[in-house]
Motif scaffolding. Sequence first.
Motif, PDB file in Angstrom:
ATOM      1  N   PRO A  31       0.829  -1.219   0.000  1.00  0.00           N
ATOM      2  CA  PRO A  31       0.000   0.000   0.000  1.00  0.00           C
ATOM      3  C   PRO A  31       0.861   1.264   0.000  1.00  0.00           C
ATOM      4  CG  PRO A  31      -0.727  -1.554   1.687  1.00  0.00           C
ATOM      5  CD  PRO A  31       0.581  -2.050   1.177  1.00  0.00           C
ATOM      6  N   MET A  32       0.290   2.348  -0.469  1.00  0.00           N
ATOM      7  CA  MET A  32       0.976   3.630  -0.512  1.00  0.00           C
ATOM      8  C   MET A  32       1.237   4.134   0.909  1.00  0.00           C
ATOM      9  SD  MET A  32       2.219   5.937  -2.567  1.00  0.00           S
ATOM     10  CE  MET A  32       1.368   5.582  -4.114  1.00  0.00           C
ATOM     11  N   PRO A  33       2.489   4.471   1.247  1.00  0.00           N
ATOM     12  CA  PRO A  33       2.787   4.959   2.604  1.00  0.00           C
ATOM     13  C   PRO A  33       2.103   6.288   2.884  1.00  0.00           C
ATOM     14  CG  PRO A  33       4.811   4.329   1.439  1.00  0.00           C
ATOM     15  CD  PRO A  33       3.702   4.346   0.427  1.00  0.00           C
ATOM     16  N   ILE A  34       1.767   6.501   4.170  1.00  0.00           N
ATOM     17  CA  ILE A  34       1.332   7.829   4.588  1.00  0.00           C
ATOM     18  C   ILE A  34       2.531   8.658   5.042  1.00  0.00           C
ATOM     19  CG2 ILE A  34      -0.989   7.037   5.197  1.00  0.00           C
ATOM     20  CD1 ILE A  34      -0.064   7.361   8.194  1.00  0.00           C
TER      21      ILE A  34
ATOM     22  N   ARG B 212       2.474   2.791   6.755  1.00  0.00           N
ATOM     23  CA  ARG B 212       1.565   2.548   5.632  1.00  0.00           C
ATOM     24  C   ARG B 212       0.354   1.751   6.108  1.00  0.00           C
ATOM     25  NH1 ARG B 212       1.785  -2.730   4.962  1.00  0.00           N
ATOM     26  NH2 ARG B 212       3.718  -3.943   4.954  1.00  0.00           N
ATOM     27  N   PRO B 213      -0.717   1.700   5.297  1.00  0.00           N
ATOM     28  CA  PRO B 213      -1.844   0.830   5.644  1.00  0.00           C
ATOM     29  C   PRO B 213      -1.415  -0.634   5.707  1.00  0.00           C
ATOM     30  CG  PRO B 213      -2.493   2.418   3.971  1.00  0.00           C
ATOM     31  CD  PRO B 213      -1.000   2.529   4.109  1.00  0.00           C
ATOM     32  N   TYR B 214      -2.177  -1.406   6.455  1.00  0.00           N
ATOM     33  CA  TYR B 214      -1.912  -2.841   6.515  1.00  0.00           C
ATOM     34  C   TYR B 214      -2.240  -3.508   5.184  1.00  0.00           C
ATOM     35  CZ  TYR B 214      -1.065  -2.947  11.538  1.00  0.00           C
ATOM     36  OH  TYR B 214      -0.520  -2.774  12.784  1.00  0.00           O
ATOM     37  N   HIS B 215      -1.641  -4.694   4.993  1.00  0.00           N
ATOM     38  CA  HIS B 215      -1.826  -5.489   3.788  1.00  0.00           C
ATOM     39  C   HIS B 215      -2.044  -6.931   4.207  1.00  0.00           C
ATOM     40  CE1 HIS B 215      -0.774  -7.524  -0.001  1.00  0.00           C
ATOM     41  NE2 HIS B 215      -1.068  -6.381  -0.587  1.00  0.00           N
ATOM     42  N   VAL B 216      -2.807  -7.676   3.417  1.00  0.00           N
ATOM     43  CA  VAL B 216      -3.103  -9.069   3.778  1.00  0.00           C
ATOM     44  C   VAL B 216      -1.837  -9.894   3.984  1.00  0.00           C
ATOM     45  CG1 VAL B 216      -5.388  -9.158   2.745  1.00  0.00           C
ATOM     46  CG2 VAL B 216      -3.386  -9.669   1.330  1.00  0.00           C
ATOM     47  N   LEU B 217      -0.772  -9.558   3.256  1.00  0.00           N
ATOM     48  CA  LEU B 217       0.460 -10.331   3.366  1.00  0.00           C
ATOM     49  C   LEU B 217       1.258 -10.010   4.630  1.00  0.00           C
ATOM     50  CD1 LEU B 217       1.707 -10.291  -0.345  1.00  0.00           C
ATOM     51  CD2 LEU B 217       0.426 -12.060   0.858  1.00  0.00           C
TER      52      LEU B 217
ATOM     53  N   ARG C 202      -7.318   4.535  10.526  1.00  0.00           N
ATOM     54  CA  ARG C 202      -6.750   5.048  11.774  1.00  0.00           C
ATOM     55  C   ARG C 202      -5.638   4.146  12.322  1.00  0.00           C
ATOM     56  NH1 ARG C 202      -8.407   9.327  10.411  1.00  0.00           N
ATOM     57  NH2 ARG C 202     -10.198  10.464  11.271  1.00  0.00           N
ATOM     58  N   ASN C 203      -5.425   2.968  11.708  1.00  0.00           N
ATOM     59  CA  ASN C 203      -4.411   2.029  12.176  1.00  0.00           C
ATOM     60  C   ASN C 203      -3.485   1.650  11.028  1.00  0.00           C
ATOM     61  OD1 ASN C 203      -5.292   1.224  15.077  1.00  0.00           O
ATOM     62  ND2 ASN C 203      -7.175   1.179  13.882  1.00  0.00           N
ATOM     63  N   PHE C 204      -2.175   1.643  11.325  1.00  0.00           N
ATOM     64  CA  PHE C 204      -1.185   1.500  10.260  1.00  0.00           C
ATOM     65  C   PHE C 204      -0.046   0.579  10.675  1.00  0.00           C
ATOM     66  CE2 PHE C 204      -3.310   5.548   9.882  1.00  0.00           C
ATOM     67  CZ  PHE C 204      -3.639   5.604   8.532  1.00  0.00           C
ATOM     68  N   ALA C 205       0.577  -0.012   9.672  1.00  0.00           N
ATOM     69  CA  ALA C 205       1.767  -0.840   9.866  1.00  0.00           C
ATOM     70  C   ALA C 205       3.012   0.035   9.851  1.00  0.00           C
ATOM     71  CB  ALA C 205       1.855  -1.883   8.757  1.00  0.00           C
ATOM     72  N   ILE C 206       4.008  -0.366  10.627  1.00  0.00           N
ATOM     73  CA  ILE C 206       5.326   0.265  10.584  1.00  0.00           C
ATOM     74  C   ILE C 206       6.303  -0.760  10.020  1.00  0.00           C
ATOM     75  CG2 ILE C 206       7.155   1.396  11.887  1.00  0.00           C
ATOM     76  CD1 ILE C 206       5.128   1.979  14.083  1.00  0.00           C
TER      77      ILE C 206
ATOM     78  N   ARG D  55      10.477  -1.257   8.319  1.00  0.00           N
ATOM     79  CA  ARG D  55      11.765  -0.639   8.025  1.00  0.00           C
ATOM     80  C   ARG D  55      11.757  -0.191   6.558  1.00  0.00           C
ATOM     81  NH1 ARG D  55      16.069  -1.252  11.565  1.00  0.00           N
ATOM     82  NH2 ARG D  55      15.702  -2.586  13.380  1.00  0.00           N
ATOM     83  N   PRO D  56      12.715   0.665   6.168  1.00  0.00           N
ATOM     84  CA  PRO D  56      12.742   1.112   4.765  1.00  0.00           C
ATOM     85  C   PRO D  56      12.836  -0.039   3.762  1.00  0.00           C
ATOM     86  CG  PRO D  56      14.088   2.563   6.100  1.00  0.00           C
ATOM     87  CD  PRO D  56      13.673   1.423   6.999  1.00  0.00           C
ATOM     88  N   ASP D  57      13.397  -1.189   4.181  1.00  0.00           N
ATOM     89  CA  ASP D  57      13.491  -2.332   3.260  1.00  0.00           C
ATOM     90  C   ASP D  57      12.207  -3.157   3.212  1.00  0.00           C
ATOM     91  OD1 ASP D  57      13.447  -3.732   5.641  1.00  0.00           O
ATOM     92  OD2 ASP D  57      15.438  -4.624   5.432  1.00  0.00           O
ATOM     93  N   GLY D  58      11.177  -2.714   3.934  1.00  0.00           N
ATOM     94  CA  GLY D  58       9.891  -3.395   3.907  1.00  0.00           C
ATOM     95  C   GLY D  58       9.657  -4.372   5.037  1.00  0.00           C
ATOM     96  N   THR D  59      10.642  -4.618   5.893  1.00  0.00           N
ATOM     97  CA  THR D  59      10.476  -5.540   7.014  1.00  0.00           C
ATOM     98  C   THR D  59       9.461  -4.996   8.008  1.00  0.00           C
ATOM     99  OG1 THR D  59      12.770  -6.272   6.805  1.00  0.00           O
ATOM    100  CG2 THR D  59      11.666  -6.748   8.887  1.00  0.00           C
ATOM    101  N   TYR D  60       8.446  -5.779   8.308  1.00  0.00           N
ATOM    102  CA  TYR D  60       7.417  -5.361   9.249  1.00  0.00           C
ATOM    103  C   TYR D  60       7.990  -5.328  10.655  1.00  0.00           C
ATOM    104  CZ  TYR D  60       3.099  -5.247  11.919  1.00  0.00           C
ATOM    105  OH  TYR D  60       2.102  -4.882  12.790  1.00  0.00           O
ATOM    106  N   VAL D  61       7.733  -4.243  11.398  1.00  0.00           N
ATOM    107  CA  VAL D  61       8.274  -4.143  12.755  1.00  0.00           C
ATOM    108  C   VAL D  61       7.209  -3.891  13.823  1.00  0.00           C
ATOM    109  CG1 VAL D  61      10.506  -3.355  11.920  1.00  0.00           C
ATOM    110  CG2 VAL D  61       8.807  -1.662  12.603  1.00  0.00           C
ATOM    111  N   GLY D  62       6.030  -3.369  13.452  1.00  0.00           N
ATOM    112  CA  GLY D  62       5.024  -3.097  14.472  1.00  0.00           C
ATOM    113  C   GLY D  62       3.866  -2.289  13.929  1.00  0.00           C
ATOM    114  N   GLY D  63       3.101  -1.701  14.842  1.00  0.00           N
ATOM    115  CA  GLY D  63       1.926  -0.954  14.424  1.00  0.00           C
ATOM    116  C   GLY D  63       1.739   0.319  15.226  1.00  0.00           C
ATOM    117  N   ILE D  64       0.975   1.233  14.652  1.00  0.00           N
ATOM    118  CA  ILE D  64       0.664   2.501  15.306  1.00  0.00           C
ATOM    119  C   ILE D  64      -0.741   2.914  14.876  1.00  0.00           C
ATOM    120  CG2 ILE D  64       1.614   3.966  13.454  1.00  0.00           C
ATOM    121  CD1 ILE D  64       2.776   5.747  15.759  1.00  0.00           C
TER     122      ILE D  64
END
Length: 202
Positions: A22-25, A34-39, A84-88, A90-99
């Motif tokens: 998804p397109m980052p905010i 960015r928004p969450y994604h099914v993957l 209102r809820n988003f994934a965080i 790293r710049p390389d795409g590694t999922y690290v958490g949520g906000i």
Amino acid sequence: MSQNNGATEQTASQTRAQFESPMPILTLSRSIIRPYHVLDAPSIAREANNPLIAQWMRNLFPHPYTLLDAESWIPIATKRLPLRNFAITRPDGTYVGGIGLKPLADVELRRMEIGYWMGEAHWGAGIMTEAVIAFSRWSFETIPELLRLEAGVFGGNEGSMVVLRKAITFEGLRHNVVFKNGKVLDIHMFALLREECLGSHG
């Protein structure tokens, strides 16, 4: 074009969409929000299934945190509009958490709670401090009615308090508010006002 070719192209388009991020905010130096994604589901389950994270979260945050929990959360996070809820990551795409933000109602409708969590492997890198500061500003800039952001941290959660002391203002202590894992805990309250974040013209 035959009907079969049309169906094939539609399937291919759906497959591409499934794998497109998804397109980052916000694109920051240490992370992308960015928004969450099914993957994201396997990564969420892997990072969130940790008692060191769950102990500082409300009981709505599952523990153990399973793949099914992650798969159930993503539609909630992506279908409620506005998001209102988003994934965080790293710049390389590694999922690290949520906000995210929790909207309130009634006379408190112009106030929101900010919440976040991060996988243990990514602690101490400055990712969350940067994310909270930037996400707070984004929240005020994109939600004109928002006057105040708040965050409450359980007593003993020193890592989160370090983040918030750098991002927003400590307001005070609420005693004996939380009962978690058989312990009674205080909550440390932090808040940020619109004018503090954006200035008098914000």
